[in-house]
Design a protein around this motif. Sequence first.
Motif, mmCIF file in Angstrom:
data_model
loop_
_atom_site.group_PDB
_atom_site.id
_atom_site.type_symbol
_atom_site.label_atom_id
_atom_site.label_comp_id
_atom_site.label_asym_id
_atom_site.label_seq_id
_atom_site.Cartn_x
_atom_site.Cartn_y
_atom_site.Cartn_z
ATOM 1 N N ASN A 305 0.815 -1.215 0.000
ATOM 2 C CA ASN A 305 0.000 0.000 0.000
ATOM 3 C C ASN A 305 0.847 1.263 0.000
ATOM 4 N N CYS A 309 2.173 3.972 -6.728
ATOM 5 C CA CYS A 309 1.046 3.804 -7.640
ATOM 6 C C CYS A 309 -0.200 3.297 -6.921
ATOM 7 N N VAL A 310 -0.045 2.777 -5.680
ATOM 8 C CA VAL A 310 -1.187 2.268 -4.923
ATOM 9 C C VAL A 310 -1.693 3.297 -3.923
ATOM 10 N N LEU A 314 -5.628 4.212 -2.873
ATOM 11 C CA LEU A 314 -6.128 3.907 -1.536
ATOM 12 C C LEU A 314 -6.599 5.175 -0.837
ATOM 13 N N VAL A 342 -9.514 -6.889 -4.852
ATOM 14 C CA VAL A 342 -8.071 -7.100 -4.688
ATOM 15 C C VAL A 342 -7.742 -8.581 -4.653
ATOM 16 N N THR A 411 -12.051 -0.694 -8.179
ATOM 17 C CA THR A 411 -10.846 -0.058 -7.656
ATOM 18 C C THR A 411 -9.924 -1.100 -7.025
ATOM 19 N N ALA A 415 -6.089 -1.602 -7.997
ATOM 20 C CA ALA A 415 -5.005 -1.497 -7.020
ATOM 21 C C ALA A 415 -4.107 -2.732 -7.048
ATOM 22 N N ALA A 416 -4.692 -3.912 -7.174
ATOM 23 C CA ALA A 416 -3.901 -5.142 -7.194
ATOM 24 C C ALA A 416 -3.030 -5.227 -8.439
ATOM 25 N N ALA A 419 -0.003 -2.914 -8.203
ATOM 26 C CA ALA A 419 0.840 -3.113 -7.024
ATOM 27 C C ALA A 419 1.783 -4.294 -7.154
ATOM 28 N N LEU A 453 -3.072 -6.526 1.069
ATOM 29 C CA LEU A 453 -3.171 -5.299 0.280
ATOM 30 C C LEU A 453 -4.489 -4.576 0.551
ATOM 31 N N THR A 491 4.772 7.397 -11.540
ATOM 32 C CA THR A 491 4.566 6.012 -11.962
ATOM 33 C C THR A 491 4.488 5.918 -13.483
#
Length: 674
Positions: A305, A309-310, A314, A342, A411, A415-416, A419, A453, A491
């Motif tokens: 996290n 880029c995450v 978040l 995720v 989202t 995020a996954a 990451a 995550l 990123t």
Amino acid sequence: MAFFRYLATLCALAAALLAIPAAAQNCPRGPDLMDRGSARLVAGGAIAPGESGQLALDFLPNEGWHGYWSNPGDAGQGMCIDWDLPEGWQAGEPLYPVPQTYVTQGLMNHIFEGEHAVLLPLTVPEGTPPGAYEVGLYADWLTCSDTLCVPQRASLTTTVQVGGTGTTHPGFEAWRTAIPPLLDSAARFEFRGDFLRVAIPLPASLELAAPHVFIETENVIDYAAPQVFRRDGDMLVAEIARGSLREEPQALRGLLAFDGAGGGVQFEAEPGDVPNGGTRIGPNALETPLALLLGGALLGGLLLNLMPCVFPILSLKALTLARAGGDERQARLEGLAYTAGVVMACLALGALLLVLRAGGAQVGWAFQLQEPLVVAALLVLATLITANFMGLFEIPSLPIRTRGEGGAFATGLLAAVVATPCTGPFMAAALGAALLLPAPQALLLFAALGLGLALPFLLLGFVPALRRMLPRPGAWMQTFRRLLAIPMGLTALALVWLAFRLGGTSFAFAALALAILPVVALSASRNGNRLVALIAVLAALYFAASLPFRMEEQVASSESVLEPVAYSEAALADARASGQPVFLWFTADWCLTCKVNEQVAIEREATRAAFEDAGVVAMRGDWTRRNPEITRFLEQWEAAGVPLYIWYPAGGEGEQLPQVLTPAMLAELAEGRD
């Protein structure tokens, strides 16, 4: 001394290689020569007419010398025999005991040290009158020490008693016992990608301390490559890198050694399906408890996290909960939906990784970032998110802008995906283990990574006290959103650099144009300029279609103050044989942890000076692009991805260093300080 030993070893290998053609000339005879040991032909007792018996060719090499198995390996020479038999008598194929492995300069040979006997089946025809018969043979073989190889030749005879009761040499039973038995059931084999996979029927109760497969046909496998073994019930599955022989044989014969102490079995294999999965066994088998691995995956996912880029994604999702006020039910639903997104993405990536590996592909964690087209797609996504954060356009359906469970789920998926470039502390051991475990346990580790995550947002959804700690909504949120564009923009720039490293200049330019043009189209459409939007869309389509044709075959390696040698199995063997310390590191341009470590500890003048003073050989494995040799090495060290740092002291075995290096760590190792 190391140089002269190295030179002597090269001369020995050259002599062995020069001796190989002799074995293919139907054993032409020459004068006897046994100056590095002796050999004798021994009868195994009386043979009845019409039946078969055995002779033994007993070798007694001088101390420090060794002979070879029928397939000598990367160098050496198998034995050649020319028989002198009474009329009608038949000799069978020689039967060898289980050989030992001997590795020098990155080459593996299959040898016998000390006294060893090869059994020779012999069939006496029906109607042969009882009596004593002289049997002879001419044998040509190679005997080697660590520094020299000498061809040996001998004409040998013995007396075979037909009928009646002949005497048996007292050592014959021990020689016969040393021959591994042939399995009753046939093994199966298949070639998958660059690997030979063999399924050997073997009871699950049989202990295998250090299994190793020897294949009789030369060059079918890479002899020095690590062999991976898995148990699937009463089936042992071996996976071995292919050798230089690309023609697939219709049958295979070989030996399975159990423990390096002479125990083993012979097998005959036919083409067929080989099971996937199973439990990893052998010297690289997993010993860490599953509970600790799950904890490592959870903590590793939590640390993801903090990735640039995450964190922005978040943060904005957390602020949607702040805007939602005190709706407990909605907060919990969004937390669960985000977590589901995720975890599902991590499971999908993990499952794809396992499927590709089962299909013979040499891939590891973050394998998708080794594909230029995937990087181009991520660049487009990162650029769109950056532009959205900056307020250049608004799309109500964009995941990071949508309230509700659907937006939270999307989202989480996003995020996954963004990451996954690196492994970090805690996470490395868990993901390395996932490549060794059966599929259900491996997927459990990937799910734990996803849960880690998603954990911050999940806690925000279920713990009101944490939500109350969030700042109250206000005008400042617009400013904060624009500030979050900075790490996302960085990123995107990193992805441009990665596109250049993977595909070259032309590819990177086209990927950047493809990323910017949708932003231009959306901004123009927002301002009512449809012509500009249409032109931008058409240009984006052109660059998208041209991307596959712009990729360059090779891209130059990054500069380094250490001037490292490029990693290969042979280069590492040469470096270790030099008698100098070796520092080996594996990196990739898409790995943030790698780049931080390089700036902090590796690419430093102090490190370079310490390495020069100590004569350290620096070696780098660049995994930016897919490299099967590097993937195999990572798997040997139970690492799913990079970074990986190995220190080889002079003449010693490798030691894995932490994934987070301190500035003085490498200099202290070079100076001999712990």
